[in-house]
Design a protein around this motif. Structure first.
Motif, PDB file in Angstrom:
ATOM      1  N   PHE A 284      46.726  40.829  40.498  1.00 25.74           N
ATOM      2  CA  PHE A 284      45.811  40.020  41.036  1.00 25.74           C
ATOM      3  C   PHE A 284      46.190  38.610  41.340  1.00 25.74           C
ATOM      4  O   PHE A 284      45.484  37.728  41.994  1.00 25.74           O
ATOM      5  N   ASN A 285      47.367  38.406  40.813  1.00 27.16           N
ATOM      6  CA  ASN A 285      47.973  36.858  40.837  1.00 27.16           C
ATOM      7  C   ASN A 285      49.220  37.020  41.760  1.00 27.16           C
ATOM      8  O   ASN A 285      50.022  37.542  41.234  1.00 27.16           O
ATOM      9  N   VAL A 286      48.924  36.316  42.999  1.00 30.75           N
ATOM     10  CA  VAL A 286      50.142  36.437  43.859  1.00 30.75           C
ATOM     11  C   VAL A 286      51.354  35.854  43.308  1.00 30.75           C
ATOM     12  O   VAL A 286      52.538  36.239  43.755  1.00 30.75           O
ATOM     13  N   ALA A 354      48.436  30.438  47.085  1.00 34.41           N
ATOM     14  CA  ALA A 354      48.418  31.386  48.009  1.00 34.41           C
ATOM     15  C   ALA A 354      47.192  32.298  48.142  1.00 34.41           C
ATOM     16  O   ALA A 354      47.187  33.176  49.104  1.00 34.41           O
ATOM     17  N   GLN A 355      46.200  32.254  47.357  1.00 32.57           N
ATOM     18  CA  GLN A 355      45.111  32.977  47.610  1.00 32.57           C
ATOM     19  C   GLN A 355      43.978  32.294  48.032  1.00 32.57           C
ATOM     20  O   GLN A 355      43.527  31.158  47.391  1.00 32.57           O
ATOM     21  N   TYR A 568      39.468  32.801  43.209  1.00 29.31           N
ATOM     22  CA  TYR A 568      40.280  33.594  44.451  1.00 29.31           C
ATOM     23  C   TYR A 568      39.552  34.849  44.785  1.00 29.31           C
ATOM     24  O   TYR A 568      39.147  35.590  43.869  1.00 29.31           O
ATOM     25  N   GLN A 569      39.603  35.193  46.033  1.00 26.32           N
ATOM     26  CA  GLN A 569      39.503  36.465  46.506  1.00 26.32           C
ATOM     27  C   GLN A 569      40.684  37.090  46.792  1.00 26.32           C
ATOM     28  O   GLN A 569      41.748  36.728  46.963  1.00 26.32           O
ATOM     29  N   TRP A 570      40.476  38.676  46.876  1.00 26.17           N
ATOM     30  CA  TRP A 570      41.738  39.453  47.030  1.00 26.17           C
ATOM     31  C   TRP A 570      41.406  40.364  48.268  1.00 26.17           C
ATOM     32  O   TRP A 570      40.623  41.623  48.182  1.00 26.17           O
ATOM     33  N   ARG A 574      47.472  44.534  45.487  1.00 30.09           N
ATOM     34  CA  ARG A 574      48.712  44.626  45.288  1.00 30.09           C
ATOM     35  C   ARG A 574      48.924  45.817  44.059  1.00 30.09           C
ATOM     36  O   ARG A 574      48.411  45.352  43.081  1.00 30.09           O
ATOM     37  N   LEU A 575      49.797  46.850  44.402  1.00 36.21           N
ATOM     38  CA  LEU A 575      49.966  47.727  43.364  1.00 36.21           C
ATOM     39  C   LEU A 575      51.278  48.089  43.241  1.00 36.21           C
ATOM     40  O   LEU A 575      52.002  48.181  43.979  1.00 36.21           O
ATOM     41  N   ALA A 576      51.774  48.080  41.981  1.00 31.42           N
ATOM     42  CA  ALA A 576      53.035  48.423  41.846  1.00 31.42           C
ATOM     43  C   ALA A 576      53.148  49.535  40.948  1.00 31.42           C
ATOM     44  O   ALA A 576      52.033  49.707  39.886  1.00 31.42           O
TER      45      ALA A 576
END
Length: 605
Positions: A284-286, A354-355, A568-570, A574-576
């Motif tokens: 969740f953290n860019v 960035a978010q 911040y919103q998502w 982002r999945l690894a």
């Protein structure tokens, strides 16, 4: 026209026709049901459009959670249960589509039928449906499940049950629910209630949580092994009745094992992913996504980074103020807390800027409030409440924006001004009222939530500039759940996910009747006739325009209420994950949501 409105408009004409002709007869038995109009998929569909019908079975997925658990019964309030459990083991009469705002297709039910004004709903059970122990799912199980969940189950089930006039078997294998209020969404909610095995609970206190009794369900996974607070392993049931029997299951639940590992903090969880102990993680953290995902497994291609879009509203994530407590009962104080929260500086420190920030509860969607003064139908809905609405609701409200510097002089000055209007001033360096009582409060956090802790550390420094020195209390997950369930906090982290099809759950999130109920999702404790009325209005809306206006008006009242300090919103996920973990090319409009991972994924050697 944006995608959200296209989803709603696609069936608007059919909805108008149905409403206009809803006279003496009800809808015919059907394979699915939609909130407005008809389901997008025909009666003879063979699989969900975002599933791979040819997916192989096998392999495993291992995810990480911070904290622990002390119960395996997700259907009651008592105990701390892995949140994923009720989505993996349970089944209901119908199941939602992740590609339509609010449409359901048959799961345990092979058909659904409603009254002319949706005053009742009737289901015919699929005769093939079986529990994991091989016993058939019967109408007796269905009726018992509705009654028991509605009276002894988790609070999320009780509001619905109060609106049920009666539930009965009207023919062999056929159950009908009749409602006592006008509420078009009830026929949708009925289809989503979990169905449990009645015989398992004979002589057992259903409301008790714990690890001794695992509910028997009919779902594709069963609990195979666990160690309290350490891990839980679910295995795919090879005898699962629905695998080849119903189209909503075709190509789903392909992984042989779904395992959840529990860790003390986020750092330990991430290290477990880097070493391969955990095989999939959401980031969740860019800034961390860009800087810390270059470890050897990523470089070699053994771990894949996937970025996925979605069309969901932002919901609300941030720090919620408890208006039941004197500190935050005054909206001017809550406004001061927002002014002092230096989001631009915090966002730069945490994500490199960035978010984007959450701007309202339904931001990132067509249901979000419009900028500026309320107009048109939204203004009409709010006008009757104008004397009680918090300033900014009708006139227009937007979150404060700082210059990004650490001092945030403008925000600090505005916070001092708002506190002064509320009767608080700085005296000898401390914020006090006229009686000399210091303004302070406690911020409750869950141990191991390092990102929230970092944000709060910066926020505390900002508050000290206006003479406020809050305490910060970090406790383990079990204590945290107990405290938040008891509504025993001044400020805490909160997250409320909202959808493109808001309905009765809004009463649970911010309805007056749930505000003081233990376990309430209404963490801020708001009690507002305007909010209650707007929720009722969106539930009885018979056309798209009125429904959208109702949600936009509700969004205004909530946002201008200054109950949350949003972060911040998502807007992307982002999945690894291990390279063998594979998902279809078609991503549903709901994106990475409950019902997508691990449900549609498979293991590709």
């Amino acid at each position: 026209m944006t995608t959200t409105l296209r989803h709603l408009a696609r069936s608007a004409g059919l909805a108008a026709l149905i409403i206009a002709t809803a006279g003496m007869t009800g809808a015919e038995p059907a394979h699915g049901i939609a909130m407005y109009g008809e389901p997008a998929l025909p009666a003879d569909f063979t699989a969900m459009p975002y599933a791979n019908p040819d997916a192989p079975t096998g392999g495993r997925i291992v995810t990480a959670e911070v904290g622990g658990f002390d119960s395996l019964n997700p259907y009651v309030l008592k105990g701390n249960v892995p949140w994923q459990l009720r989505f993996l083991v349970g089944e209901s009469l119908m199941v939602r589509s992740l590609d339509e705002p609010f449409t359901e297709y048959g799961q345990l039910a092979q058909s659904v039928e409603t009254g002319p004004n949706r005053e009742w709903v009737q289901y015919v059970l699929n005769p093939a449906a079986k529990f994991s122990d091989g016993s058939p799912v019967t109408t007796e199980d269905v009726i018992w499940s509705f009654e028991t969940l509605g009276t002894q189950g988790h609070g999320r089930y009780r509001g619905f049950w109060e609106k049920v006039e009666k539930i009965e078997e009207v023919a062999p294998g056929t159950v009908r629910l009749t409602f006592n209020v006008e509420d078009r969404e009830l026929v949708m909610l009925a289809g989503l209630r979990p169905i449990l095995k009645k015989a398992q609970w004979d002589g057992v206190d259903f409301a008790e949580g714990g690890l001794d009794l695992v509910p028997i369900t009919s779902g594709p996974y069963v609990i195979d092994d666990f160690e309290a607070g350490r891990f839980i392993s679910l295995k795919r049931n090879p005898d699962y009745w629905g695998r080849d029997a119903i189209p909503v299951e075709k190509g789903l639940h392909n992984l042989d094992e779904v395992r959840i590992e529990f860790f003390a903090d986020e750092t330990a969880a991430f290290e477990a992913f880097k070493t391969g102990e955990v095989t999939s993680t959401r980031e969740f953290n860019v800034a961390r996504w860009e800087s810390q995902y270059d470890f050897p497994a990523v470089q070699s291609g053994d771990v894949v980074k996937s970025v996925l879009g979605h069309e969901r509203p932002s919901g609300m994530t941030g720090f919620v103020m408890n208006t039941r407590h004197d500190q935050f009962a005054d909206w001017q104080v809550r406004d001061a807390m927002l002014q002092a929260f230096n989001f631009e500086f915090i966002n730069e420190a945490m994500t490199g800027g960035a978010q984007p920030r959450i701007t309202s509860y339904w931001s990132n969607s067509d249901l979000g409030m419009d900028a500026g003064p309320a107009t048109g139908r939204v203004a009409e809905m709010l006008e009757r409440f104008k004397d009680e609405l918090i300033p900014g609701t009708l006139e227009g409200y937007a979150l404060p924006v700082s210059d990004g510097s650490e001092r945030n002089r403008a925000g600090t000055a505005k916070a001092l001004d708002m506190m002064s209007q509320a009767g608080w001033t700085v005296q000898d360096g401390v914020m006090k009222n006229a009686e000399g009582k210091a303004f302070t409060f406690d911020i409750l956090l869950e141990s191991g939530a390092s990102e929230n802790q970092s944000i709060i550390d910066m926020y505390v420094q900002s508050l000290k500039r206006i003479g406020i020195s809050p305490t910060v209390t970090a406790i383990d997950s079990a204590q945290y759940k107990e405290r938040t369930d008891a509504l025993d906090f001044d400020m805490t982290y909160g997250r409320v996910a909202v959808s493109l099809s808001p309905g009765n759950e809004q009463y649970l999130y911010w309805g007056s009747e749930t505000a003081d109920v233990p376990g309430s999702r209404n963490l801020m404790g708001v009690k507002s006739p305007a909010i209650d009325t707007l929720i009722g209005q969106l539930l009885t809306s018979t056309d798209q325009e009125d429904f959208v206006a109702s949600v936009k008006a509700l969004d205004r009242v909530l946002t201008a209420g200054r109950y949350y300090i949003p972060i911040y919103q998502w807007n992307i996920s982002r999945l690894a994950h291990a390279k063998q973990l594979t998902y279809p090319d078609v991503i549903p409009s709901w994106g990475d949501w409950n019902g997508w991972q691990p449900d549609v994924w498979w293991w590709q050697e």
